[in-house]
Design a protein around this motif. Sequence first.
Motif, PDB file in Angstrom:
ATOM      1  N   GLY A 100       0.799  -1.213   0.000  1.00 13.90           N
ATOM      2  CA  GLY A 100       0.000   0.000   0.000  1.00 13.90           C
ATOM      3  C   GLY A 100       0.831   1.261   0.000  1.00 13.90           C
ATOM      4  N   VAL A 101       0.138   2.391  -0.183  1.00 17.57           N
ATOM      5  CA  VAL A 101       0.806   3.690  -0.212  1.00 17.57           C
ATOM      6  C   VAL A 101       1.384   4.026   1.159  1.00 17.57           C
ATOM      7  CG1 VAL A 101       0.491   6.135  -0.677  1.00 17.57           C
ATOM      8  CG2 VAL A 101      -0.729   4.453  -2.046  1.00 17.57           C
ATOM      9  N   GLU A 102       0.680   3.641   2.230  1.00 16.55           N
ATOM     10  CA  GLU A 102       1.124   4.017   3.573  1.00 16.55           C
ATOM     11  C   GLU A 102       2.480   3.403   3.911  1.00 16.55           C
ATOM     12  OE1 GLU A 102      -0.225   6.281   5.373  1.00 16.55           O
ATOM     13  OE2 GLU A 102      -1.785   6.567   3.860  1.00 16.55           O
ATOM     14  N   GLU A 103       2.713   2.131   3.506  1.00 14.38           N
ATOM     15  CA  GLU A 103       3.985   1.480   3.793  1.00 14.38           C
ATOM     16  C   GLU A 103       5.135   2.207   3.092  1.00 14.38           C
ATOM     17  OE1 GLU A 103       1.277  -0.059   3.005  1.00 14.38           O
ATOM     18  OE2 GLU A 103       0.864  -1.633   4.471  1.00 14.38           O
ATOM     19  N   ILE A 104       4.919   2.604   1.836  1.00 12.06           N
ATOM     20  CA  ILE A 104       5.972   3.299   1.086  1.00 12.06           C
ATOM     21  C   ILE A 104       6.179   4.705   1.649  1.00 12.06           C
ATOM     22  CG2 ILE A 104       6.707   4.055  -1.193  1.00 12.06           C
ATOM     23  CD1 ILE A 104       6.656   1.025  -0.773  1.00 12.06           C
ATOM     24  N   ARG A 105       5.113   5.347   2.081  1.00 14.49           N
ATOM     25  CA  ARG A 105       5.269   6.668   2.703  1.00 14.49           C
ATOM     26  C   ARG A 105       6.067   6.578   4.008  1.00 14.49           C
ATOM     27  NH1 ARG A 105      -0.880   9.057   1.789  1.00 14.49           N
ATOM     28  NH2 ARG A 105      -0.595   9.687  -0.389  1.00 14.49           N
ATOM     29  N   ASP A 106       5.886   5.467   4.733  1.00 15.85           N
ATOM     30  CA  ASP A 106       6.662   5.272   5.954  1.00 15.85           C
ATOM     31  C   ASP A 106       8.154   5.157   5.630  1.00 15.85           C
ATOM     32  OD1 ASP A 106       6.764   4.664   8.869  1.00 15.85           O
ATOM     33  OD2 ASP A 106       7.513   2.735   8.139  1.00 15.85           O
ATOM     34  N   ILE A 107       8.469   4.423   4.532  1.00 13.70           N
ATOM     35  CA  ILE A 107       9.867   4.336   4.094  1.00 13.70           C
ATOM     36  C   ILE A 107      10.390   5.721   3.728  1.00 13.70           C
ATOM     37  CG2 ILE A 107      11.387   3.431   2.286  1.00 13.70           C
ATOM     38  CD1 ILE A 107       9.644   0.968   2.150  1.00 13.70           C
ATOM     39  N   ALA A 138       4.560   6.959  -4.982  1.00 14.22           N
ATOM     40  CA  ALA A 138       5.150   7.475  -3.751  1.00 14.22           C
ATOM     41  C   ALA A 138       6.638   7.165  -3.662  1.00 14.22           C
ATOM     42  CB  ALA A 138       4.417   6.884  -2.541  1.00 14.22           C
ATOM     43  N   LEU A 139       7.062   6.088  -4.337  1.00 12.44           N
ATOM     44  CA  LEU A 139       8.465   5.664  -4.277  1.00 12.44           C
ATOM     45  C   LEU A 139       9.354   6.410  -5.268  1.00 12.44           C
ATOM     46  CD1 LEU A 139      10.449   3.541  -3.018  1.00 12.44           C
ATOM     47  CD2 LEU A 139       9.740   1.983  -4.858  1.00 12.44           C
ATOM     48  N   LEU A 140       8.732   7.010  -6.285  1.00 15.35           N
ATOM     49  CA  LEU A 140       9.495   7.536  -7.417  1.00 15.35           C
ATOM     50  C   LEU A 140      10.599   8.512  -7.006  1.00 15.35           C
ATOM     51  CD1 LEU A 140       6.959   8.176 -10.319  1.00 15.35           C
ATOM     52  CD2 LEU A 140       9.008   6.775 -10.373  1.00 15.35           C
ATOM     53  N   LYS A 141      10.221   9.604  -6.349  1.00 10.43           N
ATOM     54  CA  LYS A 141      11.194  10.657  -6.071  1.00 10.43           C
ATOM     55  C   LYS A 141      12.276  10.183  -5.108  1.00 10.43           C
ATOM     56  CE  LYS A 141      12.583  14.871  -6.714  1.00 10.43           C
ATOM     57  NZ  LYS A 141      13.079  15.280  -8.045  1.00 10.43           N
ATOM     58  N   THR A 142      11.854   9.399  -4.093  1.00 10.05           N
ATOM     59  CA  THR A 142      12.840   8.886  -3.135  1.00 10.05           C
ATOM     60  C   THR A 142      13.821   7.949  -3.819  1.00 10.05           C
ATOM     61  OG1 THR A 142      11.174   9.029  -1.400  1.00 10.05           O
ATOM     62  CG2 THR A 142      13.106   7.684  -0.940  1.00 10.05           C
ATOM     63  N   LEU A 143      13.312   7.136  -4.764  1.00 12.67           N
ATOM     64  CA  LEU A 143      14.173   6.186  -5.468  1.00 12.67           C
ATOM     65  C   LEU A 143      15.161   6.900  -6.377  1.00 12.67           C
ATOM     66  CD1 LEU A 143      14.502   3.093  -5.757  1.00 12.67           C
ATOM     67  CD2 LEU A 143      13.043   3.228  -7.769  1.00 12.67           C
TER      68      LEU A 143
END
Length: 562
Positions: A100-107, A138-143
């Motif tokens: 889910g989005v929440e797990e990736i936002r936590d990362i 949600a992972l794009l920019k962090t990655l």
Amino acid sequence: MGYQALYRVWRPQQFIDVVGQEHVTTTLQNALMQQKVSHAYLFSGPRGTGKTSAAKILAKAVNCEQAPTSEPCNKCAACLGITDGSISDVIEIDAASNNGVEEIRDIRDKVKYTPNAVTYKVYIIDEVHMLSQGAFNALLKTLEEPPKHVIFILATTEPHKIPLTIISRCQRFDFKRIQPQDIVGRMSQIIAETGTSVNEQALHLIARAAEGGMRDALSLLDQAISFSSDEVTVEDALTVTGSVSQAFLGRLAKAIYEKDVAEALQVLDELLSMGKDPTRFIEDMIFFFRDLLLYQMAPGLAGSFDRVLIDPEFENLVKTINSDQIYDIIESFNKTQQEMKWTNHPRIFLEVSLVKLCHREQAAEISGTHIEQLQHKVEELERQLQELKEKGLTAAPAAAQPTQQKTQRVNKKSYKAPVGKIHLILREATKPDLNRVKSKWGEVLEQLGIQNLKSLAALFNEAEPVAASSTAFVLKFKYDIHCQMTMENSRFLEAIASIMQQVTGHRLELAGVPESQWSQIREEFISTQQMDGTSEVETKEEDPFIAEARKLVGDDLLEIKD
């Protein structure tokens, strides 16, 4: 502590233990030594080929106290802590259950904090293709731009499901299926260290059954050791893997060649009564005859055969059965294998296939006699025709020849586009829909290459979308044959519709039209709309320059040419 499975006990702890992936391990080792470790990696490949193991080894190597080093020492506190999972800076995430989005936002929120115990914080996301679209976003920019102390390692068995925006931000490594000889070598090393007694041929059977996965091979080996008493024999390996021994395959091949239906059915009955899986049995038969054919054509490649051992009985079959018969047998078994997928009674299809093969050989022998008789008749007719030519009586046949050629020309048909379907699409077509399809067309062609549909992509090299609605689009082909090959292949059409849904968010059906027919179809549609008092499509698709010219000079003086 309780018993641990072999694949857990012997999980690779160094790059040298990762079997059959030298193209990956060598690159990673060089990057470690040159201190050119990337911020994100994508490990893709079949199951059990070492993706997650390589990720953990890389996490240990970058955090080893001996760094820079090509191999983790597995002795320092960092290596030991990562191995037993006590260091919280190396995080393994199962995307199948945390998608889910929440797990990736936590990362994303925690990634900015520096690691506590080691140099780099490493995130290993397994089965990353299971993430939702929102999670990927949600992972794009962090990655793309993580902090300097963070490394992302993504592992997947289905890379085609990962958005291209994610793939382009990673260094991609494709893990391949491990060769049987490499699997046998690794299992031999494990057996030597554990003191277990295993027959050499049994190891080869297990390696072939594993289909390129080391984890599957060690699981089967573990099961065979538990099943056997003192030594893992060939029969033990056959029982555990569900494979068929080469002796039975040779008996069946001989029965088919000798047209002995009773013997062929007897062998099949014996195998099924032993609990063999019909699907696995027919697969073994296809590979057996494949090896027969290859050994006939290229005996020097015998060392690379996966399914057979070259013994006197096998060599006798190679000399006895000719290649044409092998072609027919493989084709028949392959067709039966496809039919068996949709039935609850596979045994019936197997029995019918064997009976048909035996009778087909008999029919071939009978037809050989007929061929000789026909050859004699042809020679006799040629002799009579020569006599007629000498007597000048061949005018009638000669006169009939143009008629025959004319008939052949009439019968030859070219592809005709589905005018009705195209008119329906044009009636609903809009300029925004067409622009959306055109903007995504490059991604569609790229997805075709990723999904091993390069032959279809080749047909689309000189094709372009010319009209689109919310449910379908018209594709113009430069050549009639390319259009015909595409529209007559339902698999291609389904693939295009699925890819369109993936890249545009709408399932769009394809209607193909050759370039030579498109102008006429479009003009007919526009004239029909004008007769009905409507010109909706023309207005939607009309070029602004044409619209301005129409205002200046009027429809009477305006002539539009494509």
